[in-house]
Design a protein around this motif. Structure first.
Motif, short mmCIF file in Angstrom:
data_model
loop_
_atom_site.label_atom_id
_atom_site.label_comp_id
_atom_site.label_asym_id
_atom_site.label_seq_id
_atom_site.Cartn_x
_atom_site.Cartn_y
_atom_site.Cartn_z
N ALA A 1 22.57 -15.61 40.14
CA ALA A 1 23.03 -15.94 38.79
C ALA A 1 22.11 -15.34 37.73
O ALA A 1 21.01 -14.88 38.03
N TYR A 2 22.61 -15.36 36.50
CA TYR A 2 21.83 -14.98 35.32
C TYR A 2 21.97 -16.07 34.28
O TYR A 2 23.00 -16.76 34.21
N VAL A 3 20.97 -16.18 33.42
CA VAL A 3 21.05 -16.98 32.21
C VAL A 3 20.67 -16.05 31.06
O VAL A 3 19.62 -15.41 31.09
N PHE A 4 21.56 -15.97 30.08
CA PHE A 4 21.33 -15.19 28.88
C PHE A 4 21.06 -16.17 27.74
O PHE A 4 21.78 -17.16 27.60
N LEU A 5 20.05 -15.90 26.95
CA LEU A 5 19.74 -16.72 25.78
C LEU A 5 19.59 -15.79 24.59
O LEU A 5 18.78 -14.86 24.62
N ILE A 6 20.39 -16.02 23.55
CA ILE A 6 20.49 -15.07 22.43
C ILE A 6 20.38 -15.85 21.11
O ILE A 6 21.00 -16.91 20.96
N ALA A 7 19.63 -15.29 20.16
CA ALA A 7 19.58 -15.86 18.82
C ALA A 7 20.99 -15.84 18.24
O ALA A 7 21.68 -14.83 18.30
N ALA A 8 21.41 -16.97 17.69
CA ALA A 8 22.81 -17.09 17.25
C ALA A 8 22.95 -17.61 15.82
O ALA A 8 23.97 -18.15 15.46
N GLY A 9 21.94 -17.45 15.03
CA GLY A 9 21.98 -17.95 13.67
C GLY A 9 20.65 -18.60 13.35
O GLY A 9 19.77 -18.70 14.19
N THR A 10 20.51 -19.06 12.13
CA THR A 10 19.27 -19.69 11.72
C THR A 10 19.04 -20.95 12.55
O THR A 10 19.83 -21.88 12.51
N HIS A 11 17.96 -20.94 13.33
CA HIS A 11 17.57 -22.08 14.15
C HIS A 11 18.65 -22.48 15.16
O HIS A 11 18.78 -23.65 15.51
N ALA A 12 19.45 -21.51 15.63
CA ALA A 12 20.47 -21.79 16.64
C ALA A 12 20.47 -20.67 17.67
O ALA A 12 20.13 -19.53 17.37
N TYR A 13 20.85 -21.02 18.89
CA TYR A 13 20.86 -20.09 20.00
C TYR A 13 22.11 -20.30 20.83
O TYR A 13 22.68 -21.38 20.84
N MET A 14 22.51 -19.25 21.54
CA MET A 14 23.60 -19.37 22.49
C MET A 14 23.06 -19.04 23.87
O MET A 14 22.43 -18.02 24.07
N GLY A 15 23.31 -19.95 24.80
CA GLY A 15 22.93 -19.73 26.19
C GLY A 15 24.18 -19.61 27.04
O GLY A 15 25.14 -20.37 26.85
N VAL A 16 24.17 -18.66 27.97
CA VAL A 16 25.33 -18.42 28.83
C VAL A 16 24.83 -18.29 30.26
O VAL A 16 23.89 -17.54 30.53
#
Length: 139
Positions: free
Chosen positions: A87-102
Motif C-alpha cells: 500500500a501507499y499513503v499520500f499526504l498533500i497540503a490542501a489549503g491553509t492548515h488543512a491536508y488531504m490523506g489518501v
C-alpha cells in the motif's frame, strides 16, 4: 471537537474525484488532526484514527524541511509519500492548515493518481482551509 473545526459531510462529494479503483480511503483533516471530511472504505472512527496519524506524519515531515533548506529558511512542506509492502499513503497540503490523506493499494497507477489528487487539492483548496488556532504559525 474544537469549535474551529467541524466535520463537514457536505464536502464529501469533493473527494469523489480521488476514488480511483485502487484508492481505499481519503480524508481531509485540519492541522490539529481533526477530520473535516472523509470518504471511501473508512468509518468515522477509522477516519479519526487516520487523521490523527496523518497530522503527526505531516508535523514530522515538515520538521525534516530543516535539513532540505538552509539553516535560516527551512524548505516548506508540500507532500509526503509513505510506502508499505502492499500500500501507499499520500499526504498533500490542501489549503491553509488543512491536508488531504489518501490510502491506496500498491497497484495504483501513481502518475495519474498523484495528478488527480493534486487537481482536487488545487481546485478545492480554499474550501478545505481551516482557521488557524491560537499559536499557529506554520502552514
Amino acid at each position: 471537537m474544537s469549535t474551529n473545526t467541524v466535520r463537514r459531510p457536505d464536502l464529501r462529494w469533493m473527494l469523489d474525484d480521488v476514488l480511483l479503483p485502487e484508492v481505499r480511503s481519503a480524508v481531509v483533516l485540519a492541522r490539529d488532526g481533526l477530520v473535516i471530511t472523509s470518504t471511501g472504505r473508512v468509518t468515522d472512527d477509522e477516519a479519526d484514527r487516520f487523521a490523527a496519524c496523518l497530522s503527526s506524519l505531516q508535523a514530522t515531515s515538515a520538521i525534516a524541511g530543516e535539513f532540505c533548506g538552509d539553516q535560516e529558511t527551512p524548505a516548506p512542506w508540500q507532500q509526503t509519500l509513505v510506502e508499505f509492502d502492499d500500500a501507499y499513503v499520500f499526504l498533500i497540503a490542501a489549503g491553509t492548515h488543512a491536508y488531504m490523506g489518501v490510502s491506496t493499494s500498491k497497484q495504483v497507477d501513481m502518475a495519474p493518481a498523484i495528478q488527480r489528487f493534486h487537481a482536487v487539492v488545487q481546485k478545492l483548496g480554499a474550501e478545505l482551509g481551516t482557521s488557524p488556532r491560537s499559536g499557529d504559525d506554520q502552514p
